[in-house]
Design an enzyme around this catalytic site. Sequence first.
Site: not given
Length: 271
Positions: A13, A15, A214
């Site tokens: 991922d 961001d 996250d």
Amino acid sequence: MPHLHDPLLVISDLDGTLLEHHSHRWEAASQWISVLRQHDIPLVLCSTKTAAEIMAWQDELSLTGQAFIAENGAVIQLDSRWSDNDDYPRLLTGISHEELLSVLDKLRQKYGFKFTCFADVDENTLCELTGLTRKQASLAKLSEASETLIWRDSEEMMTAFSDQLATLGLMLLQGGRFWHVLDMQAGKDKAIHWLQQQFQQREGRARITIGLGDSPSDALLLDAVDYAVIVKGYSRQAVTLQKDNPQRVYRSQHYGPEGWKEGLDHFITAK
């Protein structure tokens, strides 16, 4: 644990994971990015971002030409070396962006749902809504097989909206701040499996996959890989995985690229 000389495939991922949540800094991960490049280990970026946004980040991170997954799996960019593939350079899953906008407009008119699509506003307005720069906003508007929207209605209406989308073969996903509408045929997990198959067919071997994310929206990514790094994030919701055991899942103590580095330090044996 995987070794640096094993056939690895890292899927990350952006961001809040490879990029710091607030500043978008990534320098803490730079050493590992260089090591992966030196050992010819692909680093597949997997994000809600558009292909245009991810390609800009690939240039920044010296990953130009590598395969990536955009728009939550609705867009798969093939490795630049795979020009002989029938889907080259890019595979779009299911409904196109133009068709999707038509569907959303009809649902809005028929049921009165209140939401603002990124496609509804100009770049200046999008900058105000998102905090993006003008250049970043222009790239964020270049969706090809999904649409990002800001929900402005009740939870009850959202349930009705989601149900209407489902009857049309579409799904509603929650991102960090916004919602995303895309074809049910799409998904980060499905895109990862498709790319894995491409690598295996070309190389005659299966690559060991390590995924990093996250937020709860990364659960599909993290459940689709052999080893998962849950980078410490800012979401109030915990990241819940179906396959959650300490042999395959590591939760970092640090946020963003520091946690990203920590996760690869944990899983990849370099000596």
